[in-house]
Scaffold this motif. Structure first.
Motif, PDB file in Angstrom:
ATOM      1  N   LEU A  19      17.035  59.038   4.973  1.00 22.28           N
ATOM      2  CA  LEU A  19      16.951  59.730   6.173  1.00 22.28           C
ATOM      3  C   LEU A  19      17.554  61.240   6.126  1.00 22.28           C
ATOM      4  N   ILE A  21      15.063  63.216   4.007  1.00 18.90           N
ATOM      5  CA  ILE A  21      13.917  63.840   4.835  1.00 18.90           C
ATOM      6  C   ILE A  21      14.279  64.775   5.916  1.00 18.90           C
ATOM      7  N   TYR A  22      15.569  64.689   6.554  1.00 19.09           N
ATOM      8  CA  TYR A  22      15.989  65.478   7.818  1.00 19.09           C
ATOM      9  C   TYR A  22      16.559  66.548   7.425  1.00 19.09           C
ATOM     10  N   GLY A  72      21.242  68.515   8.937  1.00 18.81           N
ATOM     11  CA  GLY A  72      19.982  68.224   9.711  1.00 18.81           C
ATOM     12  C   GLY A  72      19.971  67.191  10.548  1.00 18.81           C
ATOM     13  N   MET A  73      20.416  65.921  10.243  1.00 16.12           N
ATOM     14  CA  MET A  73      20.589  64.751  11.133  1.00 16.12           C
ATOM     15  C   MET A  73      21.464  65.081  12.222  1.00 16.12           C
ATOM     16  N   LEU A  85      19.741  66.718  15.081  1.00 15.97           N
ATOM     17  CA  LEU A  85      18.699  66.147  15.906  1.00 15.97           C
ATOM     18  C   LEU A  85      19.511  64.916  16.527  1.00 15.97           C
ATOM     19  N   TRP A 139      16.445  59.933  19.036  1.00 15.69           N
ATOM     20  CA  TRP A 139      16.845  60.449  17.744  1.00 15.69           C
ATOM     21  C   TRP A 139      17.965  59.727  17.170  1.00 15.69           C
ATOM     22  N   LEU A 156      17.892  57.483  13.886  1.00 17.63           N
ATOM     23  CA  LEU A 156      18.526  57.811  12.699  1.00 17.63           C
ATOM     24  C   LEU A 156      19.702  56.936  12.435  1.00 17.63           C
TER      25      LEU A 156
END
Length: 316
Positions: free
Chosen positions: A166, A169-170, A175-176, A179, A237, A241
């Motif tokens: 993840l 990807i994010y 970035g995580m 989110l 989210w 996540l």
């Protein structure tokens, strides 16, 4: 065991088209919520027959009339009873927090669906399988760890992630974290006011959409159907996540089939998951098939459904 198949193989069907299936509306309960589904039966089903049966689940943020219903019809066309359903908070099923992607409640709904399917007069309670497509693959295998009735598992185009995948990807940890903050703000507002915030689930033009510039969901002749509401509660989210689908792999005891493509979503996660499964296992990799092709394109769907039907025929 690893199998490879070229896209050309997708044109060879073992059976007829999915339109031959009979569809019966059904309801059942999961944690006090009413779940609405469709039970697909072979067109030649006769009362008193007790069939091998499969619970079928689709991608995140979807309803039963999309890829879950498509594969359920395909399996019914191959002689199985197959159940597709709306998870709580989605489609026609109950639930107060609408359009909310919650891994834990979806796992519970799969277990309830399997028990319901085993109780039906059309099915053999000793021959129940589970088919998970895309994001529900992780939910399906996790539910299978504790389900008393799921005897065999298949995944098609599985989205299987852990934290490291993840992060790639994010946008890494930053970035995580962003989110999670976004989701927590939506969750806090809901807890205080009872009002939900929604963003588009998919859009070709709105960068705030959960799936930005995604095909299938944004195409009227594919996933953008009248039964599907193109909205999502961003409060999901944190739960998404922190859900780790791959950690279920070493615990899986049921016979296992995975159908995927290097051109589909996160093949790295699929390879990692498959390597960790200790049970009897088979993988089929199709060439040049995208994630969205697996949802509704005749060639990949036929090939995947044939493989799933064979797997359940050999293991149920």
């Amino acid at each position: 065991m690893k199998l490879l198949a070229a896209a050309a193989l997708a044109t060879s069907a073992l059976t007829g088209t999915a339109q031959a299936a009979t569809k019966i509306p059904v309801t059942f309960e999961s944690d006090g919520e009413t779940i609405v589904g469709d039970l697909y039966l072979p067109d030649d089903y006769e009362e008193g027959d007790r069939l091998s049966a499969v619970v079928v689940t689709g991608a995140w943020m979807t309803v039963r009339q999309q890829m879950a219903g498509r594969y359920a019809a395909e399996l019914a066309d191959r002689g199985y009873a197959a159940l597709a359903f709306d998870f709580r908070n989605w489609g026609e099923s109950g639930g107060t927090r609408r359009q909310f992607e919650d891994p834990q409640s979806k796992i519970a709904d799969i277990e309830a669906a399997a028990k319901f399917l085993a109780s039906r007069p059309e099915t053999d309670e000793e021959r129940i399988g589970g088919l998970g497509i895309c994001a529900s693959a992780g939910y399906m295998v996790t539910a299978s760890l504790t389900s008393s009735v799921i005897r065999s598992v298949s995944l098609v185009a599985p989205w299987l992630h852990d934290t490291s995948i993840l992060a790639d990807i994010y946008g890494g940890d930053d970035g995580m974290d962003a989110l999670v903050r976004l989701g927590d703000e939506a969750g806090q507002a809901y807890a205080m006011t009872g009002q939900q915030t929604f963003v588009p689930a998919a859009s070709m033009t709105d960068a705030n959409a959960i799936m930005y510039q995604a095909p299938y969901y944004t195409e009227a002749d594919r996933g953008m159907i009248a039964d599907w509401r193109n909205e999502a509660d961003p409060g999901f989210w944190r739960g998404w996540l922190t859900f780790n689908a791959i950690e279920a792999a070493p615990l899986l005891k049921q016979p296992f089939l995975m159908v995927h493509s290097e051109s589909a979503a996160i093949p790295e996660g699929a390879h990692r998951f498959f390597d960790l499964v200790p049970a009897q296992k088979t993988e089929l990799w199709l060439e040049a098939v995208t994630q969205f092709d697996f949802y509704d394109q005749q060639g990949p769907v036929t090939t995947a459904a044939d493989a799933v039907a064979r797997h359940f025929g050999e293991t149920l």
